[in-house]
Design an enzyme around this catalytic site. Structure first.
Site, PDB file in Angstrom:
ATOM      1  CG  ASP A 106      -3.511  -4.502 -16.719  1.00 24.08           C
ATOM      2  OD1 ASP A 106      -4.055  -3.958 -15.745  1.00 24.08           O
ATOM      3  OD2 ASP A 106      -2.670  -5.406 -16.594  1.00 24.08           O
ATOM      4  CG  HIS A 149      -0.033  -2.111 -15.493  1.00 19.98           C
ATOM      5  ND1 HIS A 149      -0.300  -3.353 -14.962  1.00 19.98           N
ATOM      6  CD2 HIS A 149       0.883  -2.302 -16.476  1.00 19.98           C
ATOM      7  CE1 HIS A 149       0.439  -4.253 -15.608  1.00 19.98           C
ATOM      8  NE2 HIS A 149       1.164  -3.639 -16.524  1.00 19.98           N
ATOM      9  CD  GLU A 157       3.365   2.327  -9.568  1.00 14.85           C
ATOM     10  OE1 GLU A 157       3.091   1.485 -10.430  1.00 14.85           O
ATOM     11  OE2 GLU A 157       3.474   2.034  -8.347  1.00 14.85           O
ATOM     12  CG  MET A 207      -1.765  -7.720  -6.479  1.00 13.88           C
ATOM     13  SD  MET A 207      -1.440  -6.582  -7.859  1.00 13.88           S
ATOM     14  CE  MET A 207       0.113  -7.195  -8.436  1.00 13.88           C
ATOM     15  NE  ARG A 208     -10.860 -10.717  -5.737  1.00 10.52           N
ATOM     16  CZ  ARG A 208     -11.226 -11.981  -5.924  1.00 10.52           C
ATOM     17  NH1 ARG A 208     -10.417 -12.955  -5.592  1.00 10.52           N
ATOM     18  NH2 ARG A 208     -12.410 -12.275  -6.438  1.00 10.52           N
ATOM     19  N   GLY A 253       0.788  -1.237   0.000  1.00  8.25           N
ATOM     20  CA  GLY A 253       0.000   0.000   0.000  1.00  8.25           C
ATOM     21  C   GLY A 253       0.815   1.278   0.000  1.00  8.25           C
ATOM     22  NE  ARG A 270     -13.169 -13.083 -12.333  1.00  8.84           N
ATOM     23  CZ  ARG A 270     -13.292 -12.302 -13.393  1.00  8.84           C
ATOM     24  NH1 ARG A 270     -13.084 -11.018 -13.300  1.00  8.84           N
ATOM     25  NH2 ARG A 270     -13.608 -12.807 -14.566  1.00  8.84           N
TER      26      ARG A 270
HETATM   27  C1  GAR Z   1       2.332  -0.974  -7.819  1.00  4.08           C
HETATM   28  O1  GAR Z   1       3.609  -0.839  -8.400  1.00  4.08           O
HETATM   29  C2  GAR Z   1       1.274  -1.139  -8.893  1.00  4.08           C
HETATM   30  O2  GAR Z   1       1.616  -0.518 -10.100  1.00  4.08           O
HETATM   31  C3  GAR Z   1       1.254  -2.646  -9.042  1.00  4.08           C
HETATM   32  O3  GAR Z   1       1.394  -3.140  -7.756  1.00  4.08           O
HETATM   33  C4  GAR Z   1       2.226  -2.267  -7.016  1.00  4.08           C
HETATM   34  C5  GAR Z   1       1.576  -2.047  -5.655  1.00  4.08           C
HETATM   35  O4  GAR Z   1       2.461  -1.378  -4.804  1.00  4.08           O
HETATM   36  N1  GAR Z   1       0.024  -3.071  -9.626  1.00  4.08           N
HETATM   37  C6  GAR Z   1      -0.044  -4.087 -10.507  1.00  4.08           C
HETATM   38  O5  GAR Z   1       0.899  -4.763 -10.831  1.00  4.08           O
HETATM   39  C7  GAR Z   1      -1.453  -4.334 -11.055  1.00  4.08           C
HETATM   40  N2  GAR Z   1      -1.394  -5.197 -12.173  1.00  4.08           N
HETATM   41  P1  GAR Z   1       1.972  -0.746  -3.458  1.00  4.08           P
HETATM   42  O6  GAR Z   1       1.125  -1.803  -2.724  1.00  4.08           O
HETATM   43  O7  GAR Z   1       3.208  -0.432  -2.702  1.00  4.08           O
HETATM   44  O8  GAR Z   1       1.166   0.469  -3.789  1.00  4.08           O
END
Ligand code: GAR
Length: 201
Positions: free
Chosen positions: A144, A108, A173, A89-90, A11, A64
């Protein structure tokens, strides 16, 4: 405007959003943090920030849609206007996408449409790209695939590992996700099919 953040893991993006709401950059309220993983560190971040949490394990649900209907019910109860996926991640179901059409954002860790899926950083590194970076986009039924709001680039160096590269991407990000959320909250994003128009730009 009420925001729901959905996160499965550490997070850090969620934290960046909390910080930008707190300092007034995003004029909205994070009304709830939803997680599918009771071990997610994101839950601690929510508790520390005084944000309500809703943790729902997918294990006891057959489909789902059944799982997502519980989440959508909760989001409706909380009057949510914007759903922010931050390392959730779902794959969310068409039912969920329809319930919040053009109101779900995702981040992403690759330049879409390249390297879709759950290993965006690893796949780009393995492919040997020289440039990669995060994409903030709307969520559609197909993985995506929604219209792109913002992207940023980072250079890949020959000694980058998945970890060092992901760190560089994460930093970008934390800039573009709060920015995209602010634009949404302020009504500055216009969706025209795949094309996004940003007002004041
Ligand atoms: C992030 O880098 C996000 O882009 C990726 O998970 C990470 C979460 O990091 N998301 C994906 O891969 C979605 N397909 P965080 O929990 O530290 O924010």
């Amino acid at each position: 405007m009420n925001i729901a953040v959905l996160a499965s893991g550490s997070g850090t993006n969620f934290q960046a959003i909390i910080d930008r709401v707190k300092d007034g950059y995003i004029p909205a309220k994070i009304a709830i943090l939803v997680s599918d993983n009771k071990e997610a560190y994101a839950i601690k971040r929510a508790e520390e920030a005084g944000i309500e949490t809703f943790v729902l394990s997918p294990k006891k649900f057959k489909t789902r849609e059944e799982y997502d209907s519980q989440i959508v019910k909760k989001l409706k109860e909380k009057d949510i206007d914007l759903v922010v996926l931050a390392g959730f991640m779902r794959l969310i179901s068409p039912y969920f996408v329809k319930a919040y059409k053009d109101k779900i954002l995702n981040i992403h860790p690759a330049l879409l449409p390249s390297f879709k899926g759950t290993h965006g950083v690893k796949d780009a590194l393995k492919y040997g790209v020289k440039v990669t970076g995060p994409t903030c986009h709307f969520v559609e039924e197909e993985l995506d695939n929604g219209a792109i709001i913002l992207q940023e680039t980072v250079s890949v160096s020959s000694d980058d590992t998945e970890e060092t590269l992901h760190n560089k991407i994460h930093k970008k990000e934390y800039e573009i996700y709060p920015k995209a959320i602010k634009l949404f909250v302020e009504g500055k994003i216009k969706v025209e099919g795949r094309k996004i128009k940003i007002k004041d730009k």
